[in-house]
Design an enzyme around this catalytic site. Structure first.
Site, PDB file in Angstrom:
ATOM      1  N   HIS A 307     -18.669 -10.676 -20.810  1.00 27.34           N
ATOM      2  CA  HIS A 307     -17.956 -10.846 -19.532  1.00 27.34           C
ATOM      3  C   HIS A 307     -16.845 -11.880 -19.701  1.00 27.34           C
ATOM      4  O   HIS A 307     -17.085 -13.010 -20.127  1.00 27.34           O
ATOM      5  CB  HIS A 307     -18.924 -11.280 -18.439  1.00 27.34           C
ATOM      6  CG  HIS A 307     -18.285 -11.421 -17.092  1.00 27.34           C
ATOM      7  ND1 HIS A 307     -18.008 -10.340 -16.285  1.00 27.34           N
ATOM      8  CD2 HIS A 307     -17.844 -12.515 -16.419  1.00 27.34           C
ATOM      9  CE1 HIS A 307     -17.437 -10.758 -15.173  1.00 27.34           C
ATOM     10  NE2 HIS A 307     -17.325 -12.072 -15.223  1.00 27.34           N
ATOM     11  N   ALA A 308     -15.608 -11.494 -19.380  1.00 21.52           N
ATOM     12  CA  ALA A 308     -14.449 -12.354 -19.619  1.00 21.52           C
ATOM     13  C   ALA A 308     -14.523 -13.632 -18.793  1.00 21.52           C
ATOM     14  O   ALA A 308     -14.829 -13.595 -17.595  1.00 21.52           O
ATOM     15  CB  ALA A 308     -13.165 -11.598 -19.291  1.00 21.52           C
ATOM     16  N   HIS A 337      -4.937 -12.923 -16.815  1.00 13.68           N
ATOM     17  CA  HIS A 337      -5.702 -13.570 -15.737  1.00 13.68           C
ATOM     18  C   HIS A 337      -6.482 -14.769 -16.267  1.00 13.68           C
ATOM     19  O   HIS A 337      -6.435 -15.862 -15.688  1.00 13.68           O
ATOM     20  CB  HIS A 337      -6.664 -12.570 -15.096  1.00 13.68           C
ATOM     21  CG  HIS A 337      -7.639 -13.199 -14.151  1.00 13.68           C
ATOM     22  ND1 HIS A 337      -7.366 -13.377 -12.811  1.00 13.68           N
ATOM     23  CD2 HIS A 337      -8.889 -13.704 -14.348  1.00 13.68           C
ATOM     24  CE1 HIS A 337      -8.391 -13.981 -12.232  1.00 13.68           C
ATOM     25  NE2 HIS A 337      -9.332 -14.190 -13.138  1.00 13.68           N
ATOM     26  N   GLU A 338      -7.196 -14.585 -17.376  1.00 12.72           N
ATOM     27  CA  GLU A 338      -8.018 -15.672 -17.913  1.00 12.72           C
ATOM     28  C   GLU A 338      -7.147 -16.845 -18.375  1.00 12.72           C
ATOM     29  O   GLU A 338      -7.504 -18.007 -18.180  1.00 12.72           O
ATOM     30  CB  GLU A 338      -8.886 -15.163 -19.064  1.00 12.72           C
ATOM     31  CG  GLU A 338      -9.895 -14.089 -18.674  1.00 12.72           C
ATOM     32  CD  GLU A 338     -10.839 -14.508 -17.564  1.00 12.72           C
ATOM     33  OE1 GLU A 338     -11.066 -15.727 -17.395  1.00 12.72           O
ATOM     34  OE2 GLU A 338     -11.343 -13.631 -16.847  1.00 12.72           O
ATOM     35  N   HIS A 341      -6.396 -19.347 -15.679  1.00 16.58           N
ATOM     36  CA  HIS A 341      -7.400 -20.406 -15.499  1.00 16.58           C
ATOM     37  C   HIS A 341      -7.154 -21.542 -16.483  1.00 16.58           C
ATOM     38  O   HIS A 341      -7.193 -22.721 -16.117  1.00 16.58           O
ATOM     39  CB  HIS A 341      -8.807 -19.844 -15.737  1.00 16.58           C
ATOM     40  CG  HIS A 341      -9.315 -18.936 -14.662  1.00 16.58           C
ATOM     41  ND1 HIS A 341      -9.515 -19.349 -13.374  1.00 16.58           N
ATOM     42  CD2 HIS A 341      -9.695 -17.628 -14.696  1.00 16.58           C
ATOM     43  CE1 HIS A 341      -9.989 -18.341 -12.644  1.00 16.58           C
ATOM     44  NE2 HIS A 341     -10.097 -17.292 -13.436  1.00 16.58           N
ATOM     45  N   GLU A 365      -8.657 -18.407  -8.839  1.00 15.34           N
ATOM     46  CA  GLU A 365      -8.675 -16.971  -9.114  1.00 15.34           C
ATOM     47  C   GLU A 365      -7.300 -16.331  -8.941  1.00 15.34           C
ATOM     48  O   GLU A 365      -7.048 -15.240  -9.463  1.00 15.34           O
ATOM     49  CB  GLU A 365      -9.696 -16.277  -8.192  1.00 15.34           C
ATOM     50  CG  GLU A 365     -11.131 -16.698  -8.402  1.00 15.34           C
ATOM     51  CD  GLU A 365     -11.645 -16.380  -9.798  1.00 15.34           C
ATOM     52  OE1 GLU A 365     -11.167 -15.398 -10.407  1.00 15.34           O
ATOM     53  OE2 GLU A 365     -12.505 -17.128 -10.292  1.00 15.34           O
ATOM     54  N   HIS A 465     -23.315 -11.280  -7.011  1.00 17.00           N
ATOM     55  CA  HIS A 465     -23.002 -12.570  -6.407  1.00 17.00           C
ATOM     56  C   HIS A 465     -24.013 -12.982  -5.336  1.00 17.00           C
ATOM     57  O   HIS A 465     -24.099 -14.174  -5.010  1.00 17.00           O
ATOM     58  CB  HIS A 465     -21.594 -12.527  -5.810  1.00 17.00           C
ATOM     59  CG  HIS A 465     -20.532 -12.276  -6.837  1.00 17.00           C
ATOM     60  ND1 HIS A 465     -20.368 -11.040  -7.442  1.00 17.00           N
ATOM     61  CD2 HIS A 465     -19.596 -13.096  -7.393  1.00 17.00           C
ATOM     62  CE1 HIS A 465     -19.374 -11.117  -8.308  1.00 17.00           C
ATOM     63  NE2 HIS A 465     -18.889 -12.340  -8.295  1.00 17.00           N
ATOM     64  N   TYR A 475     -12.585 -14.891  -3.472  1.00 13.84           N
ATOM     65  CA  TYR A 475     -11.895 -13.717  -4.002  1.00 13.84           C
ATOM     66  C   TYR A 475     -11.009 -13.074  -2.933  1.00 13.84           C
ATOM     67  O   TYR A 475      -9.936 -12.555  -3.236  1.00 13.84           O
ATOM     68  CB  TYR A 475     -12.914 -12.712  -4.538  1.00 13.84           C
ATOM     69  CG  TYR A 475     -13.806 -13.297  -5.608  1.00 13.84           C
ATOM     70  CD1 TYR A 475     -13.312 -13.614  -6.871  1.00 13.84           C
ATOM     71  CD2 TYR A 475     -15.156 -13.571  -5.364  1.00 13.84           C
ATOM     72  CE1 TYR A 475     -14.113 -14.177  -7.853  1.00 13.84           C
ATOM     73  CE2 TYR A 475     -15.972 -14.124  -6.337  1.00 13.84           C
ATOM     74  CZ  TYR A 475     -15.448 -14.430  -7.574  1.00 13.84           C
ATOM     75  OH  TYR A 475     -16.251 -14.994  -8.537  1.00 13.84           O
TER      76      TYR A 475
END
Length: 566
Positions: A307-308, A337-338, A341, A365, A465, A475
């Site tokens: 999981h990324a 996206h990562e 962060h 996010e 979640h 989100y």
């Protein structure tokens, strides 16, 4: 007290971070045990300082100290009761629910069992309504055993939250947003009303196309869409339906996955391209340790969590990404996206420890996704991935694909916590938990259960979640903030094109403004941080409306004379 908290929590965070990284990239019984022990130690310290911070309510202290006390008090997701037996019980319950989800399998036959990845693939790819229904039910039924545990968790979590001075755990979660819990709930409702017309148009178009495929017996003309038909186990995004919903003549003329695969693009090359986007905005190169310590491909010699995720192991410069990258368009966007962060983590690393976080959890996010919005066809051509920019006639297709991911998600991103807030507060009684879940899904999403469900079921628990106790409103906020950020950056870059065609690639002025916002971390209330970039101190979902304006016009033309709403 605050200085002691920052020193101890930083040290414990770094220890837990190293252990968690090892446990995720070298899965063994020993690494899991070490990670659990150090994580629990860090959590216990967080609870200790949250309760100490609560003792300073109403005490006059300098503004920066007051903010740190607020962050300490509001930093918990689960506030364990002070009674050691109850604290141990809630820890056992929460870890047990998460473990149950992780091990859950749907077994269509006694010898054939499928995990979440396998059942998700069926929901994404199959167009057989009977097969979809069987798979949907099979997965959702796996959550039934944790219903009683969830009720115990609610009781104990509320007890811990009340010891910190909150009405309940839902109020504690909403207190993280620099406004009262009730004011934040109203703010969420305001934002939903801004984007609801766009969602309703997309919903009506999707329902009409599904009805044309499956018939009135499966999809009614004016009612909610059955949850199993939308290409995702939770109907939270509908992009797997794009081949069925694509507008005529919308082919952009390229397939990014095919291009990356045919060129044998490596994981590092994809990551370097992601870094180059941030470099073009004026951000500094990633540290050499990033390339030495990240896990970008799946190792052949051990089990890992694919999981990324993005990591800042020492809370300063030890930035890493953990991901099993494949040469696909989806993974290409994910790595951007990562890295968002990582660049956010680095931007605020000079702040005091308690301020080394995002302005609010939606910001973190949104950063990488904001950059994704600049990955236009023009950008892809500059990167040498495509040879020509598609004609404007392809815009509706590109917008449709993005809307099926981003716009379709909005009411789902909203309603999960709406349900939890009501359960925590007691507005939803234990004997009506499941029916309340479906009432909210119909109210916000226009999505219904595909077959009769009862209170013996616990359908919320079929979404990670919920059993893992991960707040979800972040989100929803992120899916709005990214468009507001993109619009502000496009304006600073002087873009004159429609918003969906704007890319800020290579624009240092936009990048400087972006990085200045990121550098604030959690040092000030998020409306002040937001204003630095956008000029506004409130989230403005009209940026979503602006971005998708051509699609909204097209959808309304397609929906003319047909039922809209549910």
């Amino acid at each position: 007290m605050v200085a002691d908290a920052e020193t101890e929590l930083l040290a414990l965070s770094n220890q837990a971070g190293q252990a968690q990284w090892t446990a995720a990239t070298y899965i063994t019984q020993d690494t899991e045990a070490i990670s659990a022990a150090l994580t629990e130690k860090a959590i216990q310290a967080g609870v200790k300082y949250a309760k100490l911070a609560a003792q300073y309510d109403g005490v006059a202290v300098p503004p920066d100290v007051a903010r740190k006390l607020t962050l300490l008090k509001n930093g918990l997701v689960v506030a364990a009761p002070s009674d050691p037996k109850l604290s141990a019980e809630i820890t056992k319950i929460t870890s047990g629910m998460e473990a149950h989800y992780g091990k859950a399998k749907y077994c269509p036959t006694p010898t054939t069992c499928q995990d979440i990845g396998q059942v998700s693939k069926t929901i994404a790819e199959s167009r057989d309504p009977a097969k979809l229904l069987e798979t949907w039910k099979g997965w959702h039924d796996t959550a039934q055993p944790i219903r009683a545990d969830y009720l115990k968790y609610v009781t104990l979590a509320n007890q811990g939250a009340r010891e910190l001075g909150f009405k309940d755990s839902g109020a504690m979660w909403r207190s993280k947003y620099d406004m009262t819990p009730d004011a934040f709930a109203k703010e969420v409702d305001r934002l939903w009303e801004q984007v609801k017309p766009l969602y309703v148009s997309l919903h009506a178009y999707t329902r009409n196309r599904l009805r044309a495929k499956y018939g009135d017996q499966v999809v009614t003309p004016a009612g909610p869409i059955p949850a199993h038909l939308l290409g995702n186990m939770w109907a939270q995004s509908w992009d797997n339906l794009y081949p069925m919903l694509a507008p005529p003549g919308a082919d952009p003329g390229y397939d990014l996955s095919q291009i990356l695969s045919s060129r044998k693009t490596t994981a590092e090359q994809m990551t370097r391209m992601g870094e180059s986007m941030y470099l073009s905005l004026g951000f500094s190169p990633l540290p050499q340790t990033f390339w030495e310590r990240s896990m970008l491909t799946k190792p052949r010699d051990r089990e890992v969590v694919c999981h990324a995720s993005a990591w800042d192991v020492d809370n300063v410069e030890d930035l890493r990404v953990k991901m099993c990258i494949e040469p696909t368009g989806e993974d290409f966007y994910t790595i951007y996206h990562e890295l968002g962060h990582n660049y956010y983590q680095r931007a605020y690393n000079r702040q005091p420890y308690l301020f080394r976080d995002s302005a609010n959890d939606g910001f973190h996010e949104a950063i990488g996704d904001t950059v994704q919005l600049s990955m236009t066809p023009e950008y892809l051509m500059k990167m040498g991935l495509i040879s020509k920019i598609p004609p404007e006639s392809a815009d509706i297709g590109l917008l449709m694909k993005r809307a099926l991911e981003k716009v379709a998600f909005l009411p789902f991103g909203l309603m999960i916590d709406q349900w939890r807030w009501k359960v925590f507060s007691g507005e939803v009684k234990p004997e009506l938990m499941n029916s309340a879940w479906w009432d909210l899904r119909q109210k916000y999403q226009g999505v219904g259960a595909p077959l009769a469900r009862s209170e013996a079921d616990f359908d919320p628990g079929a979404k990670y979640h919920v059993p893992a106790s991960v707040p979800y409103t972040r989100y929803f906020l992120a899916n709005l903030l990214q468009f507001q950020f993109h619009r502000a950056l496009a304006e600073k870059a002087g873009c004159k094109q429609p918003l969906h065609r704007c890319s800020v690639y290579g624009n240092k002025e936009a990048g400087k403004a972006f990085e200045a916002m990121l550098a604030q971390g959690a040092s000030r209330p998020w409306p002040e941080t937001l204003k630095l970039l956008t000029g506004k101190s409130e989230i403005d979902a009209t940026a979503v409306v602006d971005y998708f304006a051509p699609l909204k016009k097209w959808l309304d033309e397609q929906n003319a004379g047909k039922p809209v709403g549910w």
